[in-house]
Design an enzyme around this catalytic site. Sequence first.
Site, short mmCIF file in Angstrom:
data_model
loop_
_atom_site.label_atom_id
_atom_site.label_comp_id
_atom_site.label_asym_id
_atom_site.label_seq_id
_atom_site.Cartn_x
_atom_site.Cartn_y
_atom_site.Cartn_z
N TYR A 165 -0.64 36.02 -17.68
CA TYR A 165 -1.09 34.88 -18.50
C TYR A 165 -1.92 35.38 -19.69
O TYR A 165 -1.73 34.94 -20.83
CB TYR A 165 -1.90 33.96 -17.60
CG TYR A 165 -2.43 32.70 -18.23
CD1 TYR A 165 -1.60 31.60 -18.45
CD2 TYR A 165 -3.78 32.57 -18.58
CE1 TYR A 165 -2.09 30.42 -19.00
CE2 TYR A 165 -4.28 31.41 -19.13
CZ TYR A 165 -3.44 30.33 -19.33
OH TYR A 165 -3.94 29.17 -19.87
N LYS A 169 -1.03 34.90 -23.55
CA LYS A 169 -1.92 34.18 -24.45
C LYS A 169 -2.39 35.07 -25.60
O LYS A 169 -2.65 34.58 -26.71
CB LYS A 169 -3.11 33.61 -23.67
CG LYS A 169 -2.72 32.46 -22.72
CD LYS A 169 -1.97 31.35 -23.42
CE LYS A 169 -2.02 30.02 -22.68
NZ LYS A 169 -1.17 28.99 -23.33
#
Length: 315
Positions: A165, A169
């Site tokens: 993640y 991001k």
Amino acid sequence: MAGHLAGRNIAVTGGGNGIGRATALLCAAEGANVVVADYGVTLDGRDPSSDVADGVVAEIRAAGGTAIAVAGDVGDMVVGQRIIDTAVENWGSIDGVVCVAGIVRERMLFNMGEDEFDDVVRVHLRGHFSLYRAASAVMRKQETGGSLVGFTSGAFVASTAQANYSAAKGGVVSLTRSAAFALRRYGINANCIAPVAMTRMADNVPFEMEAGGPEAIAPLAVYLLSDAARHITAQIYTCTGRRISVWNQPVEIRDMVAADGVSFTVDEIVRDLPDTIGHEEMPMFADLERRMKEMEERKASDAAAEPADGAGSQA
Ligand SMILES: NC(=O)c1ccc[n+]([C@@H]2O[C@H](COP(=O)([O-])OP(=O)(O)OC[C@H]3O[C@@H](n4cnc5c(N)ncnc54)[C@H](O)[C@@H]3O)[C@@H](O)[C@H]2O)c1
């Protein structure tokens, strides 16, 4: 309809739930026609359904607004194109894109499976690329340009149990900055929001967060889509609802130059680097230690509050 986005055509991915839903509703309330794009999946990306996108479209229409649902996976380039085509074919242009869709698959790096990495990076990073690519191809030919709004996370800096993640991001930040850098000449601005909001995604966060509801993030997204923010580009804004902050621009801050003007030997680096350029502490280490301590204290106080075996039956 009057409002900050009167007559604008906006696509919101992840528009069926949480922050995306709140953003789609506010865009419509501010006068935009909205493509509500959502695959209707679980938090980890399973069991797709068109119900959530249809539901938000029904809410917008019931309130007198204009919206169309697209239920598909934003990690698929064909779906990204379809979302943009839906706006252009029905309303004549695409003026703004807000990429909110996302999933999580939490795992320590040493246990993380290939699929857990690929799926998260695909939904977040390709999910931005697919929309930015299709939208910017139209926006660059429009006299009024357009706005790209990405959703990153404070976790782009680092994450303990979500390296997938965090990497996705971080990719969203670099992709959005590149879009801003390359597309300014076409009147296109591109910015990122790092939200903190109480949604199903925040349910598993093991520490207390400064956060409001998802509707507290939507006004910043609308601002970044509006004429009032046309000069704003290549920014990252954290938004917790009650607080909005801007991130600094990454720049080199110290350097050292080789004596021969060409390159350093290892010995020269060993000798000179620590006292000339040194290194920068990662502020998150201190945060992590504080949070671990808080969790341990909470665990200890919970254990102390629990009656010992048999103690409960004495009353
Ligand atoms: N909630 C927070 O505190 C927080 C913190 C940091 C970052 N974010 C980011 O903000 C965004 C929104 O988060 P949220 O909390 O509203 O999450 P959420 O789970 O409530 O909503 C995410 C939506 O994305 C949709 N979606 C997932 N995969 C998709 C795909 N492949 N194609 C199309 N739609 C898909 C889901 O169906 C869901 O409706 C995410 O990008 C998330 O990473 C949220």
